[in-house]
Design a protein around this motif. Structure first.
Motif, short mmCIF file in Angstrom:
data_model
loop_
_atom_site.label_atom_id
_atom_site.label_comp_id
_atom_site.label_asym_id
_atom_site.label_seq_id
_atom_site.Cartn_x
_atom_site.Cartn_y
_atom_site.Cartn_z
N ASP A 12 0.86 -1.17 0.00
CA ASP A 12 0.00 0.00 0.00
C ASP A 12 0.91 1.24 0.00
O ASP A 12 2.10 1.15 0.32
CB ASP A 12 -0.89 -0.04 1.25
CG ASP A 12 -1.71 1.22 1.42
OD1 ASP A 12 -2.40 1.62 0.46
OD2 ASP A 12 -1.66 1.81 2.52
N PHE A 13 0.34 2.39 -0.33
CA PHE A 13 1.11 3.63 -0.39
C PHE A 13 0.99 4.45 0.89
O PHE A 13 1.89 4.46 1.73
CB PHE A 13 0.63 4.45 -1.60
CG PHE A 13 1.11 5.86 -1.65
CD1 PHE A 13 2.47 6.17 -1.65
CD2 PHE A 13 0.21 6.93 -1.72
CE1 PHE A 13 2.92 7.49 -1.70
CE2 PHE A 13 0.64 8.25 -1.79
CZ PHE A 13 2.00 8.53 -1.78
N SER A 14 -0.15 5.10 1.08
CA SER A 14 -0.32 6.02 2.20
C SER A 14 -0.48 5.27 3.52
O SER A 14 -1.33 4.39 3.65
CB SER A 14 -1.57 6.89 1.97
OG SER A 14 -1.83 7.72 3.07
N GLY A 15 0.36 5.63 4.48
CA GLY A 15 0.33 4.97 5.78
C GLY A 15 1.14 3.69 5.83
O GLY A 15 1.25 3.08 6.89
N ILE A 20 1.50 11.27 4.62
CA ILE A 20 1.19 12.64 4.23
C ILE A 20 1.60 13.60 5.35
O ILE A 20 1.65 13.22 6.53
CB ILE A 20 -0.33 12.76 3.92
CG1 ILE A 20 -0.67 14.11 3.29
CG2 ILE A 20 -1.15 12.54 5.18
CD1 ILE A 20 -0.13 14.33 1.91
N GLU A 21 1.88 14.84 4.99
CA GLU A 21 2.21 15.86 5.98
C GLU A 21 1.02 16.12 6.90
O GLU A 21 -0.11 15.70 6.63
CB GLU A 21 2.63 17.14 5.28
CG GLU A 21 1.51 17.81 4.47
CD GLU A 21 1.99 18.98 3.65
OE1 GLU A 21 3.03 19.57 3.99
OE2 GLU A 21 1.33 19.30 2.64
N LEU A 56 -8.10 16.36 4.23
CA LEU A 56 -6.75 16.07 3.73
C LEU A 56 -6.68 14.62 3.27
O LEU A 56 -6.74 13.69 4.08
CB LEU A 56 -5.71 16.32 4.83
CG LEU A 56 -4.28 15.86 4.54
CD1 LEU A 56 -3.74 16.55 3.28
CD2 LEU A 56 -3.37 16.13 5.73
N PRO A 57 -6.54 14.37 1.96
CA PRO A 57 -6.40 12.99 1.49
C PRO A 57 -5.17 12.32 2.11
O PRO A 57 -4.08 12.90 2.11
CB PRO A 57 -6.22 13.15 -0.03
CG PRO A 57 -6.89 14.46 -0.34
CD PRO A 57 -6.59 15.33 0.84
N GLY A 58 -5.37 11.15 2.66
CA GLY A 58 -4.29 10.46 3.35
C GLY A 58 -4.20 10.82 4.81
O GLY A 58 -3.46 10.20 5.56
N GLY A 59 -4.97 11.82 5.24
CA GLY A 59 -4.98 12.25 6.63
C GLY A 59 -6.10 11.59 7.40
O GLY A 59 -6.66 10.57 6.98
N PRO A 60 -6.48 12.18 8.54
CA PRO A 60 -7.55 11.60 9.34
C PRO A 60 -8.86 11.51 8.56
O PRO A 60 -9.19 12.39 7.76
CB PRO A 60 -7.68 12.59 10.51
CG PRO A 60 -6.35 13.29 10.57
CD PRO A 60 -5.89 13.39 9.16
#
Length: 234
Positions: A12-15, A20-21, A56-60
């Motif tokens: 997987d990519f995000s996390g 992400i910032e 925020l994509p990839g955020g909470p």
């Protein structure tokens, strides 16, 4: 996977490989790009509101998805258009001082500078490459993440990218995992899926892949979460 040699790994990519910032950093970048100045109190308030909105994509994730966005939110990673509509829609739940900021925020999250690789990502990908283990990135995403890997010097360590928005299906749909295994030229029983989402990523088990879950933590809090993957491959 007892008795079966692992010859490929899906990440997987995000996390998982990248993070992400923070919402504050994301908002600050858009404000600076727009030349908008806010007081410290106002900046903190908008940061909190955007975080609660899940903008925020990839955020909470959002605390609650507005009914008007529920349908597109459910399929947000199926196409670039649906992804943009879903996330800019969530951002618009928060009144910002300039309407131009909504598009700037969305554009910012796709910039390589908005993403940091986990400390051991390069080490693990490099070790797998040296062992002859093929790798693919399988991501629920609404945009092309390849530039992020290129900017951080990791693109040469990935054999294939299988992105939901390019195939019109999103994890845990088994079709995305089958496509990834086919891209590596391997049967699922010889492939390991590594991700942070127990629903989306663990869906790979349905086609016969082994699954390893990692924690989606800030980069500083997870320096070696990927290293155990090296003990699972032959």
């Amino acid at each position: 996977m007892t008795g079966t040699t692992t010859e490929g790994v899906l990440f997987d990519f995000s996390g998982t490989l990248f993070r992400i910032e923070s919402t504050a950093s994301w908002l600050r970048a858009a404000l600076d790009r727009n030349g908008t100045e806010l007081s410290g109190t106002e900046f903190a308030r908008l940061t909190r509101q955007l975080e609660v909105a899940g903008a925020l994509p990839g955020g909470p994730l959002p605390r609650a998805v507005p009914p008007r966005l529920a349908q597109v939110w459910a399929v947000r990673d199926r196409s670039t258009e649906e992804h943009r509509v879903a996330y800019t829609g969530l951002a618009r739940e928060v009144p910002l001082p300039d309407p131009a900021l909504y598009d700037l925020l969305y554009a910012r999250h796709m910039e390589p500078a908005a993403w940091r690789p986990y400390a051991d990502a390069g080490e693990v990908l490099g070790a797998l490459r040296r062992r002859g283990v093929r790798t693919a990135v399988v991501s629920n995403i609404g945009w092309d993440l390849r530039p992020v890997f290129r900017a951080h010097g990791l693109d040469g360590l990935v054999d294939a990218y299988v992105l939901s928005c390019e195939h019109g299906v999103q994890k845990p749909d088994p079709r995305l995992f089958r496509t990834a295994c086919a891209a590596l030229g391997l049967p699922p029983e010889r492939v390991l899926m590594v991700g942070d989402d127990p629903r989306a990523d663990a869906g790979a088990a349905g086609i016969g892949c082994a699954v390893r879950l990692v924690e989606n933590l800030p980069v500083e809090e997870r320096p070696d979460g990927l290293l155990p993957v090296l003990d699972l491959v032959g």
